[in-house]
Motif scaffolding. Structure first.
Motif, mmCIF file in Angstrom:
data_model
loop_
_atom_site.group_PDB
_atom_site.id
_atom_site.type_symbol
_atom_site.label_atom_id
_atom_site.label_comp_id
_atom_site.label_asym_id
_atom_site.label_seq_id
_atom_site.Cartn_x
_atom_site.Cartn_y
_atom_site.Cartn_z
ATOM 1 N N SER A 55 -21.816 123.715 6.748
ATOM 2 C CA SER A 55 -21.372 125.101 6.916
ATOM 3 C C SER A 55 -22.336 125.799 7.862
ATOM 4 O O SER A 55 -22.046 125.957 9.041
ATOM 5 C CB SER A 55 -21.294 125.810 5.560
ATOM 6 N N HIS A 56 -23.514 126.194 7.343
ATOM 7 C CA HIS A 56 -24.513 126.903 8.130
ATOM 8 C C HIS A 56 -25.003 126.036 9.294
ATOM 9 O O HIS A 56 -25.455 124.908 9.087
ATOM 10 C CB HIS A 56 -25.681 127.282 7.215
ATOM 11 N N LEU A 57 -24.865 126.554 10.522
ATOM 12 C CA LEU A 57 -25.308 125.837 11.722
ATOM 13 C C LEU A 57 -24.753 124.416 11.758
ATOM 14 O O LEU A 57 -25.442 123.444 12.061
ATOM 15 C CB LEU A 57 -26.841 125.817 11.800
ATOM 16 N N ALA A 58 -23.453 124.302 11.450
ATOM 17 C CA ALA A 58 -22.832 122.987 11.271
ATOM 18 C C ALA A 58 -22.941 122.099 12.501
ATOM 19 O O ALA A 58 -23.051 120.870 12.377
ATOM 20 C CB ALA A 58 -21.362 123.169 10.902
ATOM 21 N N ASP A 59 -22.914 122.686 13.702
ATOM 22 C CA ASP A 59 -22.946 121.866 14.907
ATOM 23 C C ASP A 59 -24.262 121.135 15.094
ATOM 24 O O ASP A 59 -24.341 120.153 15.838
ATOM 25 C CB ASP A 59 -22.652 122.729 16.136
ATOM 26 N N ARG A 60 -25.305 121.577 14.404
ATOM 27 C CA ARG A 60 -26.604 120.922 14.538
ATOM 28 C C ARG A 60 -26.618 119.525 13.922
ATOM 29 O O ARG A 60 -27.424 118.674 14.323
ATOM 30 C CB ARG A 60 -27.695 121.781 13.889
ATOM 31 N N PHE A 61 -25.768 119.273 12.942
ATOM 32 C CA PHE A 61 -25.789 117.972 12.256
ATOM 33 C C PHE A 61 -25.331 116.830 13.155
ATOM 34 O O PHE A 61 -26.067 115.841 13.302
ATOM 35 C CB PHE A 61 -24.972 118.037 10.961
ATOM 36 N N PRO A 62 -24.145 116.896 13.762
ATOM 37 C CA PRO A 62 -23.784 115.794 14.667
ATOM 38 C C PRO A 62 -24.719 115.674 15.857
ATOM 39 O O PRO A 62 -24.942 114.572 16.367
ATOM 40 C CB PRO A 62 -22.345 116.115 15.086
ATOM 41 N N GLU A 63 -25.278 116.801 16.299
ATOM 42 C CA GLU A 63 -26.248 116.734 17.396
ATOM 43 C C GLU A 63 -27.463 115.903 16.992
ATOM 44 O O GLU A 63 -27.991 115.117 17.784
ATOM 45 C CB GLU A 63 -26.708 118.141 17.779
ATOM 46 N N ALA A 64 -27.925 116.077 15.755
ATOM 47 C CA ALA A 64 -29.146 115.399 15.290
ATOM 48 C C ALA A 64 -28.880 113.996 14.766
ATOM 49 O O ALA A 64 -29.728 113.108 14.913
ATOM 50 C CB ALA A 64 -29.803 116.231 14.200
ATOM 51 N N LEU A 65 -27.710 113.789 14.144
ATOM 52 C CA LEU A 65 -27.471 112.551 13.417
ATOM 53 C C LEU A 65 -26.462 111.631 14.082
ATOM 54 O O LEU A 65 -26.446 110.424 13.808
ATOM 55 C CB LEU A 65 -26.982 112.871 11.999
ATOM 56 N N GLY A 66 -25.597 112.192 14.918
ATOM 57 C CA GLY A 66 -24.598 111.375 15.586
ATOM 58 C C GLY A 66 -23.597 110.781 14.623
ATOM 59 O O GLY A 66 -23.242 111.392 13.613
ATOM 60 N N ASP A 67 -23.178 109.558 14.907
ATOM 61 C CA ASP A 67 -22.138 108.909 14.093
ATOM 62 C C ASP A 67 -22.719 107.987 13.035
ATOM 63 O O ASP A 67 -21.972 107.307 12.325
ATOM 64 C CB ASP A 67 -21.162 108.142 14.984
ATOM 65 N N GLY A 68 -24.062 107.961 12.923
ATOM 66 C CA GLY A 68 -24.713 107.145 11.903
ATOM 67 C C GLY A 68 -25.010 105.723 12.319
ATOM 68 O O GLY A 68 -25.628 104.969 11.554
ATOM 69 N N SER A 69 -24.599 105.333 13.520
ATOM 70 C CA SER A 69 -24.735 103.928 13.914
ATOM 71 C C SER A 69 -26.191 103.470 13.972
ATOM 72 O O SER A 69 -26.472 102.281 13.764
ATOM 73 C CB SER A 69 -24.051 103.695 15.266
ATOM 74 N N ARG A 70 -27.119 104.385 14.213
ATOM 75 C CA ARG A 70 -28.531 103.960 14.282
ATOM 76 C C ARG A 70 -29.046 103.477 12.928
ATOM 77 O O ARG A 70 -30.047 102.766 12.867
ATOM 78 C CB ARG A 70 -29.395 105.096 14.818
ATOM 79 N N TRP A 71 -28.355 103.870 11.854
ATOM 80 C CA TRP A 71 -28.737 103.400 10.514
ATOM 81 C C TRP A 71 -27.771 102.357 9.966
ATOM 82 O O TRP A 71 -27.883 101.940 8.818
ATOM 83 C CB TRP A 71 -28.795 104.584 9.534
ATOM 84 N N GLY A 72 -26.815 101.962 10.761
ATOM 85 C CA GLY A 72 -25.842 100.982 10.312
ATOM 86 C C GLY A 72 -24.805 101.538 9.364
ATOM 87 O O GLY A 72 -24.210 100.791 8.577
ATOM 88 N N VAL A 73 -24.556 102.854 9.437
ATOM 89 C CA VAL A 73 -23.543 103.493 8.588
ATOM 90 C C VAL A 73 -22.587 104.276 9.472
ATOM 91 O O VAL A 73 -22.848 104.498 10.659
ATOM 92 C CB VAL A 73 -24.189 104.436 7.548
ATOM 93 N N ARG A 74 -21.489 104.707 8.859
ATOM 94 C CA ARG A 74 -20.560 105.600 9.553
ATOM 95 C C ARG A 74 -20.683 106.978 8.937
ATOM 96 O O ARG A 74 -20.432 107.155 7.738
ATOM 97 C CB ARG A 74 -19.126 105.102 9.431
ATOM 98 N N LEU A 75 -21.088 107.954 9.735
ATOM 99 C CA LEU A 75 -21.204 109.334 9.268
ATOM 100 C C LEU A 75 -19.953 110.111 9.658
ATOM 101 O O LEU A 75 -19.479 110.032 10.796
ATOM 102 C CB LEU A 75 -22.416 110.026 9.907
ATOM 103 N N ARG A 76 -19.431 110.881 8.685
ATOM 104 C CA ARG A 76 -18.337 111.799 8.964
ATOM 105 C C ARG A 76 -18.727 113.155 8.386
ATOM 106 O O ARG A 76 -19.493 113.241 7.423
ATOM 107 C CB ARG A 76 -17.038 111.288 8.356
ATOM 108 N N TYR A 77 -18.191 114.198 8.973
ATOM 109 C CA TYR A 77 -18.604 115.557 8.621
ATOM 110 C C TYR A 77 -17.417 116.329 8.051
ATOM 111 O O TYR A 77 -16.310 116.285 8.589
ATOM 112 C CB TYR A 77 -19.164 116.271 9.846
#
Length: 226
Positions: A55-77
């Motif tokens: 919610s708060h400053l939501a656009d910062r999360f994909p900017e910082a974390l991306g799609d999760g591939s660097r950790w071998g996971v799939r991130l969705r928001y």
């Protein structure tokens, strides 16, 4: 379990001014954002699909974390809009991204050594909560734990009142059927307790709530001193 939800949609009001331009879960501890601590632990527990509600400053999360591939996971928001939907409403909104099986839920603003891989894959009831000894800021706890079952009040003889550590395993049925919108999970917990379908375990290891600048400083100090 292959799915998890990280609760990261809070406004971070008690953490101001640090959260005026940075969401609380993206504040750094030991050189990395708080939320990355959870992503790494979930990945180590073989969780492969992680939903982050925002919610708060939501656009910062994909900017910082991306799609999760660097950790071998799939991130969705799961974006909740400018006003967070609280724990229950946020979980309900995220359900379409979480799949049919039980899933782990963890609040982004804690730090612990809880082993996510050791959590039950199938809770006996609707949910299984990790409980911790009552911290100074919450001396009366949340629920009583006896023989793996959670109770209201003081519970049966021999029960101990403990504080919910903001880590648990849930079946989607705990919120399924609720009307969409803003609501807390507490009424769902109470219903589950009344039907004997809320279990728990005590965690005696490292656990910190990170809700204020002072608590953030205390965590950093504790980790440096360890």
């Amino acid at each position: 379990m292959k799915h998890a939800l990280i609760l990261a949609a809070g406004l971070g009001e008690r953490m101001r001014p640090l959260t005026e331009h940075t969401p609380k879960p993206l504040l750094e501890v030991n050189g990395k954002p708080l939320i990355v601590h959870h992503i790494e632990k979930l990945a180590a527990a073989d969780v492969r699909y992680i939903v982050v509600n925002t919610s708060h400053l939501a656009d910062r999360f994909p900017e910082a974390l991306g799609d999760g591939s660097r950790w071998g996971v799939r991130l969705r928001y799961s974006y909740e809009g400018p006003v967070p939907l609280e724990t229950g409403g946020g979980m309900l909104k995220a359900l379409p991204l979480l799949g049919p099986e039980p899933f782990i839920v963890v609040s982004a603003d804690i730090w612990s050594d809880i082993d996510y891989a050791a959590l039950p894959r199938e809770p006996r009831g609707l949910a299984h909560l990790v409980m911790v000894p009552n911290p100074d800021f919450h001396p009366h706890g949340d629920f009583a734990l006896a023989a793996g079952q959670l109770h209201e009040g003081d519970g049966p003889a021999g029960a101990e009142r403990l504080t919910f550590g903001n880590v648990g395993v849930y079946r989607r049925e705990i919120v399924e059927g609720e009307p969409p919108g803003r609501f807390k999970l507490l009424p769902m917990y109470r219903r589950a307790i009344a039907s004997g379908s809320l279990t728990g375990e005590r965690h005696d290891g490292f656990w910190r709530n990170v809700g204020t600048p002072a608590q953030l400083d205390e965590l950093r100090h504790a980790l440096t001193a360890a």
